[in-house]
Design a protein around this motif. Structure first.
Motif, mmCIF file in Angstrom:
data_model
loop_
_atom_site.group_PDB
_atom_site.id
_atom_site.type_symbol
_atom_site.label_atom_id
_atom_site.label_comp_id
_atom_site.label_asym_id
_atom_site.label_seq_id
_atom_site.Cartn_x
_atom_site.Cartn_y
_atom_site.Cartn_z
ATOM 1 N N LEU A 34 61.020 -16.194 61.306
ATOM 2 C CA LEU A 34 60.495 -15.513 60.119
ATOM 3 C C LEU A 34 61.580 -14.774 59.330
ATOM 4 C CD1 LEU A 34 58.041 -14.839 58.402
ATOM 5 C CD2 LEU A 34 57.558 -12.912 59.928
ATOM 6 N N PRO A 35 62.457 -13.994 59.971
ATOM 7 C CA PRO A 35 63.505 -13.308 59.197
ATOM 8 C C PRO A 35 64.426 -14.278 58.472
ATOM 9 C CG PRO A 35 63.339 -12.393 61.410
ATOM 10 C CD PRO A 35 62.523 -13.639 61.399
ATOM 11 N N ASN A 36 64.705 -15.413 59.102
ATOM 12 C CA ASN A 36 65.575 -16.402 58.466
ATOM 13 C C ASN A 36 64.930 -16.976 57.217
ATOM 14 O OD1 ASN A 36 68.003 -16.832 60.371
ATOM 15 N ND2 ASN A 36 66.265 -16.890 61.756
ATOM 16 N N GLY A 37 63.622 -17.290 57.303
ATOM 17 C CA GLY A 37 62.921 -17.799 56.138
ATOM 18 C C GLY A 37 62.915 -16.800 54.995
ATOM 19 N N ILE A 38 62.653 -15.542 55.322
ATOM 20 C CA ILE A 38 62.595 -14.498 54.284
ATOM 21 C C ILE A 38 63.961 -14.281 53.642
ATOM 22 C CG2 ILE A 38 62.256 -12.021 53.908
ATOM 23 C CD1 ILE A 38 60.079 -12.139 56.071
ATOM 24 N N GLY A 39 64.995 -14.154 54.452
ATOM 25 C CA GLY A 39 66.323 -13.863 53.923
ATOM 26 C C GLY A 39 66.965 -15.051 53.228
ATOM 27 N N MET A 40 66.865 -16.224 53.854
ATOM 28 C CA MET A 40 67.533 -17.396 53.294
ATOM 29 C C MET A 40 66.920 -17.821 51.967
ATOM 30 S SD MET A 40 70.016 -18.158 55.293
ATOM 31 C CE MET A 40 70.606 -17.973 56.983
ATOM 32 N N GLY A 96 57.089 -21.853 64.537
ATOM 33 C CA GLY A 96 58.373 -21.823 63.851
ATOM 34 C C GLY A 96 58.284 -22.373 62.437
ATOM 35 N N ALA A 97 57.578 -23.505 62.282
ATOM 36 C CA ALA A 97 57.438 -24.102 60.956
ATOM 37 C C ALA A 97 56.634 -23.206 60.023
ATOM 38 C CB ALA A 97 56.776 -25.478 61.076
ATOM 39 N N VAL A 98 55.544 -22.632 60.543
ATOM 40 C CA VAL A 98 54.730 -21.734 59.726
ATOM 41 C C VAL A 98 55.540 -20.505 59.317
ATOM 42 C CG1 VAL A 98 52.728 -20.188 59.770
ATOM 43 C CG2 VAL A 98 52.523 -22.509 60.662
ATOM 44 N N SER A 99 56.315 -19.962 60.237
ATOM 45 C CA SER A 99 57.128 -18.777 59.934
ATOM 46 C C SER A 99 58.170 -19.066 58.869
ATOM 47 C CB SER A 99 57.812 -18.274 61.204
ATOM 48 O OG SER A 99 56.862 -17.768 62.124
ATOM 49 N N LEU A 100 58.820 -20.221 58.969
ATOM 50 C CA LEU A 100 59.814 -20.579 57.961
ATOM 51 C C LEU A 100 59.165 -20.758 56.589
ATOM 52 C CD1 LEU A 100 62.179 -23.076 59.809
ATOM 53 C CD2 LEU A 100 62.856 -20.955 58.683
ATOM 54 N N GLY A 101 58.034 -21.469 56.569
ATOM 55 C CA GLY A 101 57.347 -21.679 55.305
ATOM 56 C C GLY A 101 56.861 -20.375 54.693
ATOM 57 N N ALA A 102 56.195 -19.568 55.508
ATOM 58 C CA ALA A 102 55.673 -18.288 55.013
ATOM 59 C C ALA A 102 56.814 -17.357 54.617
ATOM 60 C CB ALA A 102 54.809 -17.626 56.082
ATOM 61 N N GLY A 103 57.906 -17.393 55.409
ATOM 62 C CA GLY A 103 59.046 -16.542 55.091
ATOM 63 C C GLY A 103 59.712 -16.934 53.794
ATOM 64 N N THR A 104 59.847 -18.230 53.563
ATOM 65 C CA THR A 104 60.478 -18.696 52.330
ATOM 66 C C THR A 104 59.663 -18.270 51.112
ATOM 67 O OG1 THR A 104 61.415 -20.606 53.481
ATOM 68 C CG2 THR A 104 61.283 -20.739 51.085
ATOM 69 N N ILE A 105 58.356 -18.472 51.193
ATOM 70 C CA ILE A 105 57.480 -18.069 50.079
ATOM 71 C C ILE A 105 57.465 -16.546 49.925
ATOM 72 C CG2 ILE A 105 55.099 -18.061 49.238
ATOM 73 C CD1 ILE A 105 54.755 -20.768 50.689
ATOM 74 N N GLY A 106 57.312 -15.846 51.047
ATOM 75 C CA GLY A 106 57.256 -14.388 51.011
ATOM 76 C C GLY A 106 58.549 -13.758 50.542
ATOM 77 N N GLY A 107 59.684 -14.323 50.975
ATOM 78 C CA GLY A 107 60.972 -13.780 50.554
ATOM 79 C C GLY A 107 61.186 -13.912 49.054
ATOM 80 N N GLY A 108 60.804 -15.077 48.516
ATOM 81 C CA GLY A 108 60.924 -15.264 47.075
ATOM 82 C C GLY A 108 60.016 -14.328 46.302
ATOM 83 N N ALA A 109 58.785 -14.150 46.807
ATOM 84 C CA ALA A 109 57.834 -13.259 46.121
ATOM 85 C C ALA A 109 58.289 -11.811 46.203
ATOM 86 C CB ALA A 109 56.447 -13.413 46.746
#
Length: 437
Positions: A23-29, A146-159
């Motif tokens: 999750l942190p990787n998805g949000i930050g990256m 892991g896949a859900v966390s990356l997806g949610a993190g990517t969307i959440g980080g951008g938002a």
């Protein structure tokens, strides 16, 4: 606690740790490239910094896997979480190229340290409770998380970067918010790892910490040699190369293809963000459905891995067919091919991991996972060097076709890989309350 309850508890902890790891990787990256651009770094410098991250990960992949096997899976993952938190805190305020470079090295170290310890801990913990227990369910749930966390993190980080969290003044800006949240989540991961990954002490021949460290190179060499001696394991590990080629082909070439068909950089970037989220969702669905497919195919892990690999290859072939399309139709078809490829990877992932773990003993489990990760990165690097040249000489869809054919051919590597060498007489269940190391 009875065996079933303990196995369920181990599975829950493993899934939580995996989710918190990604999750942190998805949000930050999600916003790191934009962050570096906002701090005035030229694109060429940004590329070098990202390459530095990749190089650090590759160089440390095997040593950190050996370290986890010899010393402590929990300790290695805890250090990873600590380094990740430190790196993201620094990225929130970094302003110069050298600062970003140092912080990306820390991220690369954290990534290498996190590759394998949790999965190795889970499999060993399950086998300590019930030697012949089904590990596929936990592996599938973990990969789904892991896949859900990356997806949610990517969307959440951008938002989050668009939200008015910080005023754009000084070193801390709106783009700092995802970095700080990622740092906080890494602290949460650290706490969960320390309190939840209970493990027995690693075997030692005596001699203290220095003797343990001296055993790391031997463990690395032993794990690599196992893949050579055990031909079935070697074939399983080799499948990581074409997977790396396939994943790299879509990550490298999809943005350019979308720009070609839309003619607008903003529209193509938005479309790629949506397609990436669809890919993460498809991967999560595939991981969750992997066990069901295995049951439909007679429970055979090798059959399911073959099916998943061919589905992924079909996704790349579908991307190839977009070469005759333009505009919205091309974007929609690209999304479908992208989703199909990642759906297949999800179907393959849990059963592939199960087949691999059945051929590896406890003392080399994290090392073998690191070998596999290194091979996948090698495939990605090979694709990064060759596919853009092929795309230039032929076309982007043509490069996807070549990657798809390579991936489809790799399905043959699973033939004969379904019988575990350590399958002996079934042992009685035993409940082991693991003490801390």
């Amino acid at each position: 606690m009875d065996a079933d309850a303990l196995l369920a508890s181990l599975r829950r902890r493993f899934v939580l740790i995996t989710a918190l790891n990604w999750l942190p990787n998805g949000i930050g990256m999600a916003v790191l490239i934009v962050l570096m651009d906002s701090r005035g770094l030229p694109l060429g410098v940004t590329g070098l910094i990202v390459a530095l991250y990749s190089l650090t990960t590759v160089l440390l992949e095997l040593p950190t896997g050996g370290l986890a096997d010899v010393i402590s899976r929990r300790g290695v993952l805890a250090v990873s979480a600590g380094l990740g938190s430190l790196a993201f805190c620094g990225l929130a305020v970094a302003a110069s190229a050298w600062q970003f470079g140092v912080l990306y090295v820390l991220l690369g170290m954290a990534r290498a340290l996190s590759s394998g310890p949790a999965e190795a801990w889970y499999v060993d913990s399950v086998k300590a409770v019930r030697p012949h227990a089904d590990i596929r369910k936990g592996l599938a749930a973990s990969q789904t998380a892991g896949a859900v966390s990356l997806g949610a993190g990517t969307i959440g980080g951008g938002a989050l970067a668009l939200a008015p969290v910080f005023p754009d003044s000084g070193a801390v800006t709106a783009l700092s918010a995802p970095m700080l949240l990622s740092a906080l989540l890494n602290v949460v991961l650290l706490i969960v790892v320390v309190t939840g990954m209970r493990e027995t002490a690693r075997p030692s021949d005596g001699g203290g910490f220095g003797a343990l460290l001296a055993g790391v190179p031997r463990t690395i060499a032993s794990g690599a040699a196992l893949g050579v001696r055990d031909r079935a394991l070697g074939r399983l590990l080799t499948t990581a190369l074409p997977i790396g080629i396939a994943v790299s082909s879509v990550e490298l070439l999809t943005p350019g293809r979308l720009l070609d068909v839309t003619g607008d950089s903003g529209a193509s970037a938005g479309a790629y963000g949506v397609i990436t989220a669809i890919g993460f969702a498809a991967n999560a669905v595939g991981s969750a459905a992997s066990g069901l497919l295995a049951s439909l195919l007679g429970g055979g892990g090798a059959r399911t891995a073959v099916a998943g690999t061919l589905v992924s290859a079909l996704g790349l072939v579908a991307l190839f067919t977009t070469g005759s399309l333009e505009g919205t139709a091309a974007v929609a078809a690209a999304a479908g091919g992208y989703a199909l490829m990642f759906l297949g990877l999800g179907l393959r992932g849990p059963v592939h991991a199960e087949l691999t773990h059945h051929r590896v003993d406890s003392g080399r489990r994290a090392t073998v996972i690191s070998v596999q990760s290194l091979l996948m990165q090698g495939g990605g690097s090979l694709a990064a060097l060759t596919l853009p040249l092929l795309a230039g000489a032929w076309s982007i869809p043509g490069a996807w076709l070549v990657a798809g054919l390579i991936l489809a051919a790799s399905a043959a590597l699973y033939l004969g890989a379904g019988t575990p060498p350590f399958a002996g007489r079934r042992a009685p269940d035993r409940v082991v309350e693991q003490g801390t190391a």
